[in-house]
Design a protein around this motif. Structure first.
Motif, mmCIF file in Angstrom:
data_model
loop_
_atom_site.group_PDB
_atom_site.id
_atom_site.type_symbol
_atom_site.label_atom_id
_atom_site.label_comp_id
_atom_site.label_asym_id
_atom_site.label_seq_id
_atom_site.Cartn_x
_atom_site.Cartn_y
_atom_site.Cartn_z
ATOM 1 N N SER A 20 0.810 -1.224 0.000
ATOM 2 C CA SER A 20 0.000 0.000 0.000
ATOM 3 C C SER A 20 0.838 1.266 0.000
ATOM 4 C CB SER A 20 -0.943 0.009 1.207
ATOM 5 O OG SER A 20 -1.879 -1.043 1.121
ATOM 6 N N THR A 21 2.137 1.141 0.240
ATOM 7 C CA THR A 21 2.986 2.338 0.181
ATOM 8 C C THR A 21 2.960 2.969 -1.210
ATOM 9 O OG1 THR A 21 4.942 1.001 -0.332
ATOM 10 C CG2 THR A 21 4.541 1.521 1.994
ATOM 11 N N SER A 22 2.551 2.203 -2.218
ATOM 12 C CA SER A 22 2.472 2.753 -3.576
ATOM 13 C C SER A 22 1.474 3.905 -3.663
ATOM 14 C CB SER A 22 2.082 1.654 -4.568
ATOM 15 O OG SER A 22 0.827 1.098 -4.227
ATOM 16 N N VAL A 23 0.475 3.912 -2.765
ATOM 17 C CA VAL A 23 -0.521 4.982 -2.759
ATOM 18 C C VAL A 23 0.114 6.321 -2.389
ATOM 19 C CG1 VAL A 23 -2.700 5.733 -1.695
ATOM 20 C CG2 VAL A 23 -2.331 3.327 -2.221
ATOM 21 N N CYS A 24 1.240 6.277 -1.670
ATOM 22 C CA CYS A 24 1.889 7.513 -1.216
ATOM 23 C C CYS A 24 2.382 8.371 -2.371
ATOM 24 C CB CYS A 24 3.044 7.186 -0.278
ATOM 25 S SG CYS A 24 2.536 6.322 1.228
ATOM 26 N N SER A 25 2.437 7.821 -3.568
ATOM 27 C CA SER A 25 2.831 8.620 -4.727
ATOM 28 C C SER A 25 1.829 9.734 -5.011
ATOM 29 C CB SER A 25 2.971 7.725 -5.956
ATOM 30 O OG SER A 25 1.736 7.085 -6.268
ATOM 31 N N PHE A 26 0.601 9.603 -4.490
ATOM 32 C CA PHE A 26 -0.424 10.631 -4.708
ATOM 33 C C PHE A 26 -0.073 11.946 -4.022
ATOM 34 C CE2 PHE A 26 -2.853 7.036 -6.117
ATOM 35 C CZ PHE A 26 -3.769 7.550 -7.019
ATOM 36 N N ILE A 27 0.785 11.910 -3.003
ATOM 37 C CA ILE A 27 1.205 13.155 -2.350
ATOM 38 C C ILE A 27 2.672 13.446 -2.670
ATOM 39 C CG2 ILE A 27 -0.517 13.008 -0.519
ATOM 40 C CD1 ILE A 27 1.707 12.010 1.355
ATOM 41 N N SER A 28 3.119 12.931 -3.810
ATOM 42 C CA SER A 28 4.463 13.218 -4.348
ATOM 43 C C SER A 28 5.598 12.613 -3.537
ATOM 44 C CB SER A 28 4.679 14.734 -4.468
ATOM 45 O OG SER A 28 3.703 15.309 -5.316
ATOM 46 N N VAL A 29 5.329 11.562 -2.808
ATOM 47 C CA VAL A 29 6.406 10.811 -2.161
ATOM 48 C C VAL A 29 7.093 9.987 -3.248
ATOM 49 C CG1 VAL A 29 6.982 9.055 -0.462
ATOM 50 C CG2 VAL A 29 5.195 10.728 0.030
ATOM 51 N N GLN A 30 8.395 10.140 -3.369
ATOM 52 C CA GLN A 30 9.104 9.519 -4.474
ATOM 53 C C GLN A 30 9.514 8.084 -4.161
ATOM 54 O OE1 GLN A 30 9.489 11.060 -7.621
ATOM 55 N NE2 GLN A 30 7.936 12.299 -6.564
ATOM 56 N N GLU A 31 8.497 7.281 -3.811
ATOM 57 C CA GLU A 31 8.774 5.856 -3.585
ATOM 58 C C GLU A 31 8.772 5.135 -4.926
ATOM 59 O OE1 GLU A 31 5.682 3.817 -4.060
ATOM 60 O OE2 GLU A 31 5.321 5.773 -4.920
ATOM 61 N N LEU A 32 8.710 3.814 -4.895
ATOM 62 C CA LEU A 32 8.918 3.028 -6.108
ATOM 63 C C LEU A 32 7.908 3.346 -7.196
ATOM 64 C CD1 LEU A 32 10.460 0.843 -7.585
ATOM 65 C CD2 LEU A 32 9.061 -0.879 -6.395
ATOM 66 N N SER A 33 6.635 3.441 -6.864
ATOM 67 C CA SER A 33 5.611 3.711 -7.881
ATOM 68 C C SER A 33 5.781 5.095 -8.495
ATOM 69 C CB SER A 33 4.210 3.582 -7.273
ATOM 70 O OG SER A 33 3.941 2.250 -6.934
ATOM 71 N N ALA A 34 6.110 6.081 -7.664
ATOM 72 C CA ALA A 34 6.315 7.433 -8.181
ATOM 73 C C ALA A 34 7.531 7.487 -9.102
ATOM 74 C CB ALA A 34 6.485 8.415 -7.021
ATOM 75 N N GLN A 35 8.603 6.823 -8.706
ATOM 76 C CA GLN A 35 9.786 6.792 -9.554
ATOM 77 C C GLN A 35 9.510 6.037 -10.852
ATOM 78 O OE1 GLN A 35 12.314 8.527 -9.278
ATOM 79 N NE2 GLN A 35 12.981 8.804 -7.176
ATOM 80 N N ALA A 36 8.671 5.015 -10.789
ATOM 81 C CA ALA A 36 8.302 4.294 -12.009
ATOM 82 C C ALA A 36 7.558 5.217 -12.968
ATOM 83 C CB ALA A 36 7.433 3.090 -11.654
ATOM 84 N N ALA A 37 6.671 6.056 -12.438
ATOM 85 C CA ALA A 37 5.947 7.006 -13.284
ATOM 86 C C ALA A 37 6.912 8.010 -13.904
ATOM 87 C CB ALA A 37 4.886 7.732 -12.460
ATOM 88 N N ASN A 38 7.926 8.420 -13.129
ATOM 89 C CA ASN A 38 8.929 9.345 -13.674
ATOM 90 C C ASN A 38 9.709 8.704 -14.817
ATOM 91 O OD1 ASN A 38 8.180 11.189 -11.704
ATOM 92 N ND2 ASN A 38 9.835 10.623 -10.307
ATOM 93 N N VAL A 39 10.128 7.454 -14.613
ATOM 94 C CA VAL A 39 10.882 6.742 -15.654
ATOM 95 C C VAL A 39 10.015 6.527 -16.883
ATOM 96 C CG1 VAL A 39 12.048 4.575 -16.216
ATOM 97 C CG2 VAL A 39 12.417 5.641 -13.982
ATOM 98 N N GLU A 40 8.751 6.198 -16.670
ATOM 99 C CA GLU A 40 7.844 5.984 -17.802
ATOM 100 C C GLU A 40 7.675 7.255 -18.629
ATOM 101 O OE1 GLU A 40 4.187 6.151 -20.005
ATOM 102 O OE2 GLU A 40 4.497 7.211 -18.107
ATOM 103 N N SER A 41 7.590 8.410 -17.954
ATOM 104 C CA SER A 41 7.424 9.677 -18.672
ATOM 105 C C SER A 41 8.684 10.069 -19.437
ATOM 106 C CB SER A 41 7.045 10.792 -17.696
ATOM 107 O OG SER A 41 8.104 11.052 -16.791
ATOM 108 N N GLU A 42 9.831 9.574 -18.983
ATOM 109 C CA GLU A 42 11.092 9.887 -19.659
ATOM 110 C C GLU A 42 11.376 8.941 -20.820
ATOM 111 O OE1 GLU A 42 14.067 9.702 -16.671
ATOM 112 O OE2 GLU A 42 13.256 11.377 -15.493
ATOM 113 N N THR A 43 11.004 7.674 -20.675
ATOM 114 C CA THR A 43 11.358 6.669 -21.679
ATOM 115 C C THR A 43 10.210 6.302 -22.604
ATOM 116 O OG1 THR A 43 10.755 4.852 -20.181
ATOM 117 C CG2 THR A 43 13.022 5.675 -20.063
#
Length: 232
Positions: A161-184
Motif C-alpha cells: 500500500s505504500t504505492s498509494v503515497c505517490s499521490f502526495i508526491s512521495v518519491q517511492e517506487l511507484s512514483a519513480q516508475a511514473a517518472n521513468v515511464e514519462s522519460e522513456t
C-alpha cells in the motif's frame, strides 16, 4: 506492426527505481514496526482500560478500517498542516501508514486476546502473578502466536500500500516508475519491472516474517504450536 520489448532505456534509469525502492523499504519497515507497536498498545488498553477508553479505541479502529487509505493519507498531508504542524510528504506518508496499520493490528491482536480462555487467566492469578505478568505471559504472548499469520499478511499488504503515497508526491517506487515511464515512454516495460520488484519484496517480507515467527514462537514450544495451528 508487432510490439517489441525494449528494456534498455528502462534499465538505464535503474538508479531512479532503486532510489524509490529504498524509500519504499524505509516507509514500510518503519511503518510496520511502529504500526504493530501501536496496535499491540491499543489492544492492551482496550482490554485493561475503563469503558470510555475502550470506546475511543473502538471508534479509532472503526473509522480507519472503514475509510480508504488514500483518504486518510490526504487528510494527514493536507489537514495536519492547517493545525499548525508542518509535515513533509514523507513524514505525512509515514504517519498515515502507522495510523492505518495500527487500527488493523489492534483488531487482529484483539481477536487473539479474546481467544485466550478465562481459566488460563485465573490460573495465572492463582500463582500469585500480577495482572501485568498475567497479561504479558498468559494473554499477550499466546494471542500474538495465534494471530501471527494474520499480522504477517497485514504487514505485507501495508508494504504494498505504500504505492498509494505517490499521490502526495512521495518519491517511492511507484512514483519513480511514473517518472521513468514519462522519460522513456516504455510503459509496459517499466511496470513489468516494477511488478517484479513488488512481487520480490512481498515474497522476501513473507519469508522474513515467517523466520521471525520461528524465533519468537519456536517450534515444539506451546507458543509454536499455537502459531502452527493458526497458520493452517
Amino acid at each position: 506492426m508487432g510490439f517489441q520489448f525494449q528494456f534498455q532505456p528502462v534499465l538505464a534509469r535503474m538508479d531512479a527505481l532503486l532510489d524509490g525502492l529504498w524509500l519504499t523499504l524505509q516507509l514500510a519497515g518503519t511503518g510496520i514496526l511502529l504500526g504493530a507497536l501501536l496496535g499491540i498498545l491499543l489492544a492492551m488498553l482496550r482490554g485493561l482500560s475503563p469503558r470510555p477508553v475502550r470506546l475511543l479505541v473502538d471508534s479509532y479502529v472503526e473509522l480507519v478500517r472503514n475509510t480508504p487509505f488514500l483518504v486518510q493519507l490526504l487528510i494527514v498531508f493536507f489537514g495536519v498542516p492547517s493545525l499548525g504542524l508542518r509535515l513533509s510528504a514523507e513524514q505525512a506518508a509515514l504517519a498515515a501508514i502507522i495510523l492505518n496499520l495500527g487500527a488493523y493490528a489492534t483488531e487482529i491482536v484483539r481477536a487473539g486476546i479474546e481467544s485466550v480462555h478465562k481459566s488460563q487467566i485465573e490460573a495465572g492469578l492463582s500463582l500469585a502473578m500480577t495482572r501485568w505478568q498475567v497479561f504479558r505471559h498468559v494473554v499477550l504472548a499466546p494471542a500474538l502466536a495465534r494471530v501471527w499469520p494474520a499480522l504477517s499478511s497485514q504487514f505485507v499488504l501495508m508494504m504494498l500500500s505504500t504505492s498509494v503515497c505517490s499521490f502526495i508526491s512521495v518519491q517511492e517506487l511507484s512514483a519513480q516508475a511514473a517518472n521513468v515511464e514519462s522519460e522513456t515512454f516504455r510503459s509496459f516495460e517499466v511496470y513489468i519491472l516494477v511488478t517484479a520488484i513488488y512481487l520480490g519484496l512481498a515474497l522476501v517480507l513473507r519469508g522474513v516474517l515467517a523466520g521471525l515467527g520461528l524465533i519468537l514462537f519456536p517450534p515444539g514450544s506451546g507458543l509454536g504450536r499455537l502459531r502452527g495451528q493458526a497458520g493452517r
